[in-house]
Motif scaffolding. Structure first.
Motif, PDB file in Angstrom:
ATOM      1  N   TYR A 207       0.844  -1.201   0.000  1.00 18.96           N
ATOM      2  CA  TYR A 207       0.000   0.000   0.000  1.00 18.96           C
ATOM      3  C   TYR A 207       0.879   1.251   0.000  1.00 18.96           C
ATOM      4  CZ  TYR A 207       0.737   0.243   5.127  1.00 18.96           C
ATOM      5  OH  TYR A 207       1.279   0.302   6.392  1.00 18.96           O
ATOM      6  N   ALA A 208       0.385   2.255  -0.712  1.00 20.79           N
ATOM      7  CA  ALA A 208       1.030   3.562  -0.734  1.00 20.79           C
ATOM      8  C   ALA A 208       0.415   4.437   0.346  1.00 20.79           C
ATOM      9  CB  ALA A 208       0.860   4.210  -2.109  1.00 20.79           C
ATOM     10  N   ASP A 209       1.215   5.324   0.923  1.00 16.62           N
ATOM     11  CA  ASP A 209       0.785   6.173   2.033  1.00 16.62           C
ATOM     12  C   ASP A 209       1.291   7.586   1.763  1.00 16.62           C
ATOM     13  OD1 ASP A 209       0.744   7.594   4.521  1.00 16.62           O
ATOM     14  OD2 ASP A 209       0.789   5.716   5.637  1.00 16.62           O
ATOM     15  N   VAL A 210       0.364   8.546   1.649  1.00 19.61           N
ATOM     16  CA  VAL A 210       0.756   9.927   1.330  1.00 19.61           C
ATOM     17  C   VAL A 210       1.421  10.629   2.518  1.00 19.61           C
ATOM     18  CG1 VAL A 210      -0.065  12.195   0.598  1.00 19.61           C
ATOM     19  CG2 VAL A 210      -0.970  10.131  -0.487  1.00 19.61           C
ATOM     20  N   PRO A 211       0.746  10.773   3.682  1.00 21.72           N
ATOM     21  CA  PRO A 211       1.370  11.561   4.757  1.00 21.72           C
ATOM     22  C   PRO A 211       2.642  10.943   5.321  1.00 21.72           C
ATOM     23  CG  PRO A 211      -0.666  10.538   5.534  1.00 21.72           C
ATOM     24  CD  PRO A 211      -0.625  10.354   4.046  1.00 21.72           C
ATOM     25  N   ASN A 212       2.742   9.616   5.324  1.00 22.88           N
ATOM     26  CA  ASN A 212       3.931   8.969   5.876  1.00 22.88           C
ATOM     27  C   ASN A 212       5.024   8.712   4.843  1.00 22.88           C
ATOM     28  OD1 ASN A 212       3.225   8.506   8.773  1.00 22.88           O
ATOM     29  ND2 ASN A 212       1.483   7.452   7.837  1.00 22.88           N
ATOM     30  N   ARG A 213       4.760   9.054   3.598  1.00 21.42           N
ATOM     31  CA  ARG A 213       5.761   9.040   2.530  1.00 21.42           C
ATOM     32  C   ARG A 213       6.459   7.695   2.376  1.00 21.42           C
ATOM     33  NH1 ARG A 213       8.850  14.907   2.688  1.00 21.42           N
ATOM     34  NH2 ARG A 213       6.962  16.209   2.480  1.00 21.42           N
ATOM     35  N   HIS A 214       5.662   6.654   2.338  1.00 23.39           N
ATOM     36  CA  HIS A 214       6.266   5.340   2.125  1.00 23.39           C
ATOM     37  C   HIS A 214       5.270   4.391   1.477  1.00 23.39           C
ATOM     38  CE1 HIS A 214       5.130   4.258   6.612  1.00 23.39           C
ATOM     39  NE2 HIS A 214       4.081   4.191   5.821  1.00 23.39           N
ATOM     40  N   CYS A 215       5.811   3.266   0.983  1.00 26.05           N
ATOM     41  CA  CYS A 215       5.016   2.116   0.569  1.00 26.05           C
ATOM     42  C   CYS A 215       5.397   0.955   1.476  1.00 26.05           C
ATOM     43  CB  CYS A 215       5.281   1.750  -0.882  1.00 26.05           C
ATOM     44  SG  CYS A 215       4.454   2.819  -2.074  1.00 26.05           S
ATOM     45  N   VAL A 216       4.387   0.204   1.911  1.00 19.75           N
ATOM     46  CA  VAL A 216       4.599  -0.869   2.881  1.00 19.75           C
ATOM     47  C   VAL A 216       3.948  -2.147   2.369  1.00 19.75           C
ATOM     48  CG1 VAL A 216       4.148  -1.640   5.249  1.00 19.75           C
ATOM     49  CG2 VAL A 216       4.677   0.765   4.806  1.00 19.75           C
ATOM     50  N   ARG A 217       4.647  -3.265   2.578  1.00 23.70           N
ATOM     51  CA  ARG A 217       4.100  -4.585   2.261  1.00 23.70           C
ATOM     52  C   ARG A 217       3.597  -5.207   3.550  1.00 23.70           C
ATOM     53  NH1 ARG A 217       7.018 -10.036   1.231  1.00 23.70           N
ATOM     54  NH2 ARG A 217       5.533 -11.188  -0.101  1.00 23.70           N
ATOM     55  N   VAL A 218       2.340  -5.625   3.541  1.00 23.44           N
ATOM     56  CA  VAL A 218       1.705  -6.101   4.758  1.00 23.44           C
ATOM     57  C   VAL A 218       1.023  -7.437   4.496  1.00 23.44           C
ATOM     58  CG1 VAL A 218      -0.452  -4.826   4.317  1.00 23.44           C
ATOM     59  CG2 VAL A 218       0.168  -5.408   6.656  1.00 23.44           C
ATOM     60  N   ARG A 219       1.035  -8.275   5.510  1.00 26.24           N
ATOM     61  CA  ARG A 219       0.353  -9.569   5.458  1.00 26.24           C
ATOM     62  C   ARG A 219      -1.035  -9.424   6.083  1.00 26.24           C
ATOM     63  NH1 ARG A 219       3.121 -14.159   4.940  1.00 26.24           N
ATOM     64  NH2 ARG A 219       5.033 -13.310   5.852  1.00 26.24           N
ATOM     65  N   GLU A 220      -1.958 -10.310   5.697  1.00 26.32           N
ATOM     66  CA  GLU A 220      -3.275 -10.292   6.332  1.00 26.32           C
ATOM     67  C   GLU A 220      -3.106 -10.418   7.838  1.00 26.32           C
ATOM     68  OE1 GLU A 220      -7.684 -12.425   6.076  1.00 26.32           O
ATOM     69  OE2 GLU A 220      -5.981 -13.297   4.963  1.00 26.32           O
ATOM     70  N   GLY A 221      -3.780  -9.550   8.580  1.00 19.50           N
ATOM     71  CA  GLY A 221      -3.606  -9.484  10.028  1.00 19.50           C
ATOM     72  C   GLY A 221      -2.795  -8.284  10.463  1.00 19.50           C
ATOM     73  N   GLY A 222      -2.022  -7.689   9.525  1.00 19.86           N
ATOM     74  CA  GLY A 222      -1.342  -6.436   9.814  1.00 19.86           C
ATOM     75  C   GLY A 222       0.158  -6.496   9.971  1.00 19.86           C
ATOM     76  N   GLN A 223       0.775  -7.675   9.852  1.00 21.32           N
ATOM     77  CA  GLN A 223       2.234  -7.751   9.991  1.00 21.32           C
ATOM     78  C   GLN A 223       2.913  -7.063   8.807  1.00 21.32           C
ATOM     79  OE1 GLN A 223       3.866 -11.706   9.771  1.00 21.32           O
ATOM     80  NE2 GLN A 223       5.936 -11.053  10.348  1.00 21.32           N
ATOM     81  N   ARG A 224       3.804  -6.109   9.130  1.00 29.45           N
ATOM     82  CA  ARG A 224       4.533  -5.394   8.096  1.00 29.45           C
ATOM     83  C   ARG A 224       5.803  -6.162   7.748  1.00 29.45           C
ATOM     84  NH1 ARG A 224       1.689  -1.883  11.064  1.00 29.45           N
ATOM     85  NH2 ARG A 224       0.902   0.057  10.119  1.00 29.45           N
ATOM     86  N   LEU A 225       6.044  -6.350   6.454  1.00 34.48           N
ATOM     87  CA  LEU A 225       7.154  -7.170   5.997  1.00 34.48           C
ATOM     88  C   LEU A 225       8.264  -6.346   5.337  1.00 34.48           C
ATOM     89  CD1 LEU A 225       5.042 -10.039   4.407  1.00 34.48           C
ATOM     90  CD2 LEU A 225       6.069  -9.989   6.687  1.00 34.48           C
ATOM     91  N   ASP A 226       7.895  -5.337   4.571  1.00 33.38           N
ATOM     92  CA  ASP A 226       8.871  -4.504   3.866  1.00 33.38           C
ATOM     93  C   ASP A 226       8.360  -3.073   3.831  1.00 33.38           C
ATOM     94  OD1 ASP A 226      10.873  -6.524   2.768  1.00 33.38           O
ATOM     95  OD2 ASP A 226       9.010  -7.309   1.905  1.00 33.38           O
ATOM     96  N   ARG A 227       9.326  -2.143   3.691  1.00 34.11           N
ATOM     97  CA  ARG A 227       8.940  -0.726   3.590  1.00 34.11           C
ATOM     98  C   ARG A 227       9.917  -0.010   2.672  1.00 34.11           C
ATOM     99  NH1 ARG A 227       8.749   2.963   8.896  1.00 34.11           N
ATOM    100  NH2 ARG A 227      10.993   2.570   8.779  1.00 34.11           N
ATOM    101  N   ILE A 228       9.373   0.868   1.834  1.00 34.29           N
ATOM    102  CA  ILE A 228      10.175   1.707   0.953  1.00 34.29           C
ATOM    103  C   ILE A 228       9.832   3.155   1.260  1.00 34.29           C
ATOM    104  CG2 ILE A 228      10.722   2.312  -1.433  1.00 34.29           C
ATOM    105  CD1 ILE A 228       9.771  -0.505  -2.224  1.00 34.29           C
ATOM    106  N   GLU A 229      10.816   3.913   1.703  1.00 36.84           N
ATOM    107  CA  GLU A 229      10.598   5.322   2.039  1.00 36.84           C
ATOM    108  C   GLU A 229      11.034   6.200   0.877  1.00 36.84           C
ATOM    109  OE1 GLU A 229      12.440   6.367   5.702  1.00 36.84           O
ATOM    110  OE2 GLU A 229      11.358   4.856   6.870  1.00 36.84           O
ATOM    111  N   VAL A 230      10.269   7.265   0.628  1.00 35.67           N
ATOM    112  CA  VAL A 230      10.627   8.242  -0.403  1.00 35.67           C
ATOM    113  C   VAL A 230      10.529   9.631   0.209  1.00 35.67           C
ATOM    114  CG1 VAL A 230       9.828   6.701  -2.234  1.00 35.67           C
ATOM    115  CG2 VAL A 230       8.282   8.413  -1.322  1.00 35.67           C
ATOM    116  N   ASP A 231      10.843  10.659  -0.598  1.00 40.83           N
ATOM    117  CA  ASP A 231      10.908  12.018  -0.043  1.00 40.83           C
ATOM    118  C   ASP A 231       9.644  12.822  -0.274  1.00 40.83           C
ATOM    119  OD1 ASP A 231      11.042  12.507  -2.742  1.00 40.83           O
ATOM    120  OD2 ASP A 231      12.899  13.688  -2.669  1.00 40.83           O
ATOM    121  N   ARG A 232       8.559  12.160  -0.727  1.00 37.51           N
ATOM    122  CA  ARG A 232       7.274  12.847  -0.946  1.00 37.51           C
ATOM    123  C   ARG A 232       6.152  11.827  -0.813  1.00 37.51           C
ATOM    124  NH1 ARG A 232       9.243  15.193  -6.361  1.00 37.51           N
ATOM    125  NH2 ARG A 232      11.126  15.037  -5.103  1.00 37.51           N
ATOM    126  N   GLY A 233       4.918  12.305  -0.860  1.00 34.34           N
ATOM    127  CA  GLY A 233       3.788  11.423  -0.624  1.00 34.34           C
ATOM    128  C   GLY A 233       3.656  10.332  -1.663  1.00 34.34           C
TER     129      GLY A 233
END
Length: 289
Positions: A207-233
């Motif tokens: 999922y992409a996230d505007v205010p937190n400026r990242h994309c996150v890979r999540v498993r059903e139930g909410g466990q976060r597996l990977d994150r990619i941070e960028v410098d804008r939404g």
């Protein structure tokens, strides 16, 4: 994980789709639908009579669909290139429509819309409507807290939608006739605000996230597996590339709803190599549905 910028100078990139070897996207604020290759070269494929929001997907026969959100119309590009009205949604909503996904059976789901927002609010509770292959239109979900990205699993049995204002991903069972039931929280995202989403072969969602400026890979139930941070939404993401293992991110500087249409061109397409390929709908291999 890190992402590489492959294209910049966009307004607001939204609704990315991997189609016939390129990343297609809506360049909000310009009316343009662009196709970008893996080296970052872009081509204007179509200009539509919409500013924002608008979104795209394809029918199983390869014809392009465009949601013209404020106008309340679903447009279809026919073989001769002309745009015609595929469905009229104006009687179903007082607010704009947002995202679209076409599943493997040709059912079309469009979200957004709904009743007028409360005073001082930008959005009211959203809905999901279904347009079946025979053209019938009906509402199949309501009270969506700012409906954003949607995906359908490869077996056409589960639809997942991002509820941005509720900070969660919500799942529905999909019946044989396309109806949605058994609404449930697929992942509670805490302080994150999911926008566009993509499904991979391990059953996880990016999922992409505007205010937190990242994309996150999540498993059903909410466990976060990977994150990619960028410098804008981060507004949206899509899995694509030759083997489906490239995550494309559409990002731009966010300055509020009132400044979404402007001369600023801070939009970018970024890419990152990931471990699991895309699956389901919208398909990263659209065009060979």
């Amino acid at each position: 994980m890190k992402a590489t910028v492959i294209t910049e100078g966009l307004a607001f990139g939204e609704s990315p789709r991997w189609h016939e070897g390129r990343l297609w996207l809506c360049n909000w604020g310009t009316g343009e639908i662009l196709a970008v290759d893996e080296e970052g070269k872009s081509e204007v494929m179509l200009t539509v009579p919409a500013v924002l929001p608008y979104s795209i997907d394809w029918l199983p026969d390869g014809r392009l669909l465009v949601v013209s959100g404020r106008e309340g119309l679903l447009l279809r590009q026919d073989a001769d290139g002309t745009l015609v009205t595929h469905a009229d949604l104006r009687g179903l909503s007082q607010t704009p429509w947002n995202e679209i996904v076409v599943d493997g059976r040709g059912n079309i789901y469009i979200n957004g819309g709904g009743p007028a927002p409360a005073p001082g609010e930008h959005f009211g509770p959203g809905t999901i409507v279904l347009i079946t292959p025979d053209g019938a239109i009906r509402q199949v979900a309501e009270d969506i807290a700012f409906a954003n990205g949607m995906v359908v699993t490869p077996d056409n049995r589960t639809l997942i939608v991002a509820e941005s204002h509720a900070r969660r991903l919500t799942a529905f069972d999909v019946a044989g006739d396309g109806s949605l039931s058994n609404r449930r929280v697929w992942a509670d995202l805490g302080t994150d605000y999911p926008d566009g989403i993509a499904l991979d072969a391990e059953g996880c969602v990016w999922y992409a996230d505007v205010p937190n400026r990242h994309c996150v890979r999540v498993r059903e139930g909410g466990q976060r597996l990977d994150r990619i941070e960028v410098d804008r939404g981060c507004f949206a993401c899509m899995l694509g590339g030759e083997d489906g293992r490239t995550l494309y991110i559409l990002a731009a500087e966010w300055r509020g709803f009132e400044h979404m249409v402007s001369d600023a061109r801070t939009g970018q397409v970024l890419s990152a190599a990931v471990s699991a390929p895309g699956v389901g709908w919208p398909s990263y291999s659209s065009g060979t549905r």
